[in-house]
Structures are given as structure tokens and as C-alpha cells.
Design a protein around this motif. Structure first.
Motif, PDB file in Angstrom:
ATOM      1  N   HIS A  78     -35.585 -19.675 -19.689  1.00 33.44           N
ATOM      2  CA  HIS A  78     -34.218 -20.127 -19.880  1.00 33.44           C
ATOM      3  C   HIS A  78     -33.775 -20.984 -18.699  1.00 33.44           C
ATOM      4  N   LEU A  79     -32.822 -21.852 -18.972  1.00 29.83           N
ATOM      5  CA  LEU A  79     -32.227 -22.652 -17.906  1.00 29.83           C
ATOM      6  C   LEU A  79     -30.716 -22.586 -18.066  1.00 29.83           C
ATOM      7  N   GLN A  80     -30.075 -21.886 -17.156  1.00 23.28           N
ATOM      8  CA  GLN A  80     -28.623 -21.813 -17.141  1.00 23.28           C
ATOM      9  C   GLN A  80     -28.115 -22.962 -16.285  1.00 23.28           C
ATOM     10  N   MET A  81     -27.336 -23.827 -16.900  1.00 27.19           N
ATOM     11  CA  MET A  81     -26.844 -25.018 -16.207  1.00 27.19           C
ATOM     12  C   MET A  81     -25.328 -24.917 -16.064  1.00 27.19           C
ATOM     13  N   ASN A  82     -24.864 -24.825 -14.836  1.00 24.48           N
ATOM     14  CA  ASN A  82     -23.445 -24.749 -14.547  1.00 24.48           C
ATOM     15  C   ASN A  82     -22.998 -26.002 -13.792  1.00 24.48           C
ATOM     16  N   SER A  83     -21.713 -26.222 -13.794  1.00 24.72           N
ATOM     17  CA  SER A  83     -21.137 -27.358 -13.068  1.00 24.72           C
ATOM     18  C   SER A  83     -21.859 -28.652 -13.397  1.00 24.72           C
ATOM     19  N   LEU A  84     -22.039 -28.898 -14.668  1.00 26.72           N
ATOM     20  CA  LEU A  84     -22.772 -30.095 -15.097  1.00 26.72           C
ATOM     21  C   LEU A  84     -22.058 -31.364 -14.655  1.00 26.72           C
ATOM     22  N   LYS A  85     -22.858 -32.322 -14.248  1.00 24.34           N
ATOM     23  CA  LYS A  85     -22.346 -33.566 -13.699  1.00 24.34           C
ATOM     24  C   LYS A  85     -22.725 -34.744 -14.595  1.00 24.34           C
ATOM     25  N   PRO A  86     -22.046 -35.862 -14.422  1.00 34.51           N
ATOM     26  CA  PRO A  86     -22.376 -37.059 -15.229  1.00 34.51           C
ATOM     27  C   PRO A  86     -23.808 -37.534 -15.035  1.00 34.51           C
ATOM     28  N   GLU A  87     -24.464 -37.149 -13.932  1.00 30.36           N
ATOM     29  CA  GLU A  87     -25.852 -37.566 -13.714  1.00 30.36           C
ATOM     30  C   GLU A  87     -26.884 -36.623 -14.319  1.00 30.36           C
ATOM     31  N   ASP A  88     -26.417 -35.546 -14.971  1.00 31.55           N
ATOM     32  CA  ASP A  88     -27.341 -34.581 -15.562  1.00 31.55           C
ATOM     33  C   ASP A  88     -27.809 -34.908 -16.981  1.00 31.55           C
ATOM     34  N   PRO A  89     -27.141 -35.756 -17.737  1.00 27.65           N
ATOM     35  CA  PRO A  89     -27.585 -36.016 -19.105  1.00 27.65           C
ATOM     36  C   PRO A  89     -29.012 -36.536 -19.172  1.00 27.65           C
ATOM     37  N   ALA A  90     -29.762 -35.992 -20.113  1.00 26.97           N
ATOM     38  CA  ALA A  90     -31.162 -36.369 -20.272  1.00 26.97           C
ATOM     39  C   ALA A  90     -31.714 -35.580 -21.448  1.00 26.97           C
ATOM     40  N   ILE A  91     -32.937 -35.890 -21.782  1.00 26.54           N
ATOM     41  CA  ILE A  91     -33.683 -35.004 -22.678  1.00 26.54           C
ATOM     42  C   ILE A  91     -34.384 -33.997 -21.781  1.00 26.54           C
ATOM     43  N   TYR A  92     -34.149 -32.753 -22.044  1.00 27.28           N
ATOM     44  CA  TYR A  92     -34.740 -31.672 -21.259  1.00 27.28           C
ATOM     45  C   TYR A  92     -35.945 -31.121 -22.009  1.00 27.28           C
ATOM     46  N   TYR A  93     -37.071 -31.082 -21.306  1.00 27.59           N
ATOM     47  CA  TYR A  93     -38.322 -30.650 -21.896  1.00 27.59           C
ATOM     48  C   TYR A  93     -38.776 -29.325 -21.288  1.00 27.59           C
ATOM     49  N   CYS A  94     -39.168 -28.424 -22.146  1.00 26.21           N
ATOM     50  CA  CYS A  94     -39.790 -27.191 -21.701  1.00 26.21           C
ATOM     51  C   CYS A  94     -41.261 -27.466 -21.380  1.00 26.21           C
ATOM     52  N   ASN A  95     -41.736 -26.850 -20.321  1.00 28.49           N
ATOM     53  CA  ASN A  95     -43.126 -27.043 -19.890  1.00 28.49           C
ATOM     54  C   ASN A  95     -43.800 -25.698 -19.648  1.00 28.49           C
ATOM     55  N   ALA A  96     -45.035 -25.615 -20.058  1.00 28.76           N
ATOM     56  CA  ALA A  96     -45.864 -24.450 -19.741  1.00 28.76           C
ATOM     57  C   ALA A  96     -47.170 -24.972 -19.166  1.00 28.76           C
ATOM     58  N   LYS A  97     -47.556 -24.387 -18.054  1.00 32.85           N
ATOM     59  CA  LYS A  97     -48.790 -24.824 -17.400  1.00 32.85           C
ATOM     60  C   LYS A  97     -49.767 -23.665 -17.395  1.00 32.85           C
ATOM     61  N   LYS A  98     -51.011 -23.953 -17.781  1.00 33.40           N
ATOM     62  CA  LYS A  98     -52.038 -22.922 -17.757  1.00 33.40           C
ATOM     63  C   LYS A  98     -52.792 -22.951 -16.438  1.00 33.40           C
ATOM     64  N   TYR A  99     -53.605 -21.905 -16.211  1.00 33.88           N
ATOM     65  CA  TYR A  99     -54.338 -21.801 -14.952  1.00 33.88           C
ATOM     66  C   TYR A  99     -55.311 -22.957 -14.778  1.00 33.88           C
ATOM     67  N   THR A 100     -55.675 -23.620 -15.875  1.00 32.26           N
ATOM     68  CA  THR A 100     -56.573 -24.778 -15.809  1.00 32.26           C
ATOM     69  C   THR A 100     -55.849 -26.024 -15.312  1.00 32.26           C
ATOM     70  N   GLY A 101     -54.519 -25.931 -15.259  1.00 32.33           N
ATOM     71  CA  GLY A 101     -53.725 -27.095 -14.886  1.00 32.33           C
ATOM     72  C   GLY A 101     -53.208 -27.889 -16.067  1.00 32.33           C
ATOM     73  N   MET A 102     -53.638 -27.515 -17.270  1.00 31.33           N
ATOM     74  CA  MET A 102     -53.194 -28.243 -18.459  1.00 31.33           C
ATOM     75  C   MET A 102     -51.726 -27.963 -18.735  1.00 31.33           C
ATOM     76  N   ASP A 103     -51.001 -29.031 -19.010  1.00 32.09           N
ATOM     77  CA  ASP A 103     -49.579 -28.943 -19.326  1.00 32.09           C
ATOM     78  C   ASP A 103     -49.367 -28.952 -20.832  1.00 32.09           C
ATOM     79  N   HIS A 104     -48.410 -28.159 -21.274  1.00 33.66           N
ATOM     80  CA  HIS A 104     -47.954 -28.158 -22.650  1.00 33.66           C
ATOM     81  C   HIS A 104     -46.462 -28.455 -22.645  1.00 33.66           C
ATOM     82  N   TRP A 105     -46.025 -29.228 -23.634  1.00 32.55           N
ATOM     83  CA  TRP A 105     -44.641 -29.688 -23.653  1.00 32.55           C
ATOM     84  C   TRP A 105     -43.961 -29.386 -24.981  1.00 32.55           C
ATOM     85  N   GLY A 106     -42.679 -29.072 -24.900  1.00 32.79           N
ATOM     86  CA  GLY A 106     -41.870 -29.003 -26.095  1.00 32.79           C
ATOM     87  C   GLY A 106     -41.436 -30.405 -26.491  1.00 32.79           C
TER      88      GLY A 106
END
Length: 115
Positions: A78-106
């Protein structure tokens, strides 16, 4: 393969809060880190916050405002985001990294902040 499903994005006024959630499924064994990245239009994808082995790491721009948490039993982050600012808008991606270093993305969830 790891499947990541984000939820919780949306429109919020500056100073407001949003909570993003990400559920992992599939080949989730050996995930060593989970967290969030974001990409604003015309910019590179950047780290927002990550949790690994109980330790957290945040981008300087979100320290003190955002909190990342992971529930290993439910395979969620989870990501709790408080006091959001005008510079925070974006597409936020969830990431999971395995022990091999491989990244997985939402697929990403859009966060918009109105001033």
C-alpha cells in the motif's frame, strides 16, 4: 509470472490524501521487494517508495508525506499519500522485484491533483 493489480488512484485536491493498493498473485515466491514508482508526462519513471526485508526507502520528494507498507500474508503493498502536491500527479506503478533482480510491473493507476 507475477501479476500485480493496482487500485486507489483518482482525483484529489492539493493537500488531500489518497491510498493506493497493489495485490500480487501468480508466481509470488521469492519476491524480495515491493513498492511504487511513478511516471509523469514527459518524464522518466522514478522510484517513489519501496519496502524490502522490513526496510523502507523513499524518494526525497515524498518523505514525510507518503508511507509505504507491505502485508506479506496478503501479498499486498500500500501507499498512503498525504499532503498531495501539484507535482505529485503521475501514473503510479506497483513493482515487485524477485531475488533474481527481475522486475514485475502493474498496469498503473492515475493520480491527479487539482490546485
Amino acid at each position: 509470472q507475477v501479476q500485480l493489480m493496482e487500485s486507489g488512484g483518482g482525483l484529489v485536491q492539493a493537500g488531500g490524501s489518497l491510498r493506493l493498493s497493489c495485490a500480487a498473485s501468480g508466481s509470488i515466491f521469492s519476491i524480495t521487494a515491493m513498492g511504487w514508482y511513478r511516471q509523469a508526462p514527459g518524464k522518466q519513471r522514478e522510484l517513489v517508495a519501496v519496502v524490502a526485508s522490513g526496510s523502507t526507502n523513499y524518494a526525497e520528494s515524498v518523505k514525510g508525506r507518503f508511507t509505504v507498507s507491505r502485508d506479506n500474508a496478503k501479498n499486498t503493498v500500500h501507499l498512503q499519500m498525504n499532503s498531495l502536491k501539484p507535482e505529485d500527479p503521475a501514473i503510479y506503478y506497483c513493482n515487485a522485484k524477485k531475488y533474481t533482480g527481475m522486475d514485475h510491473w502493474g498496469k498503473g493507476t492515475l493520480v491527479t491533483v487539482s490546485s
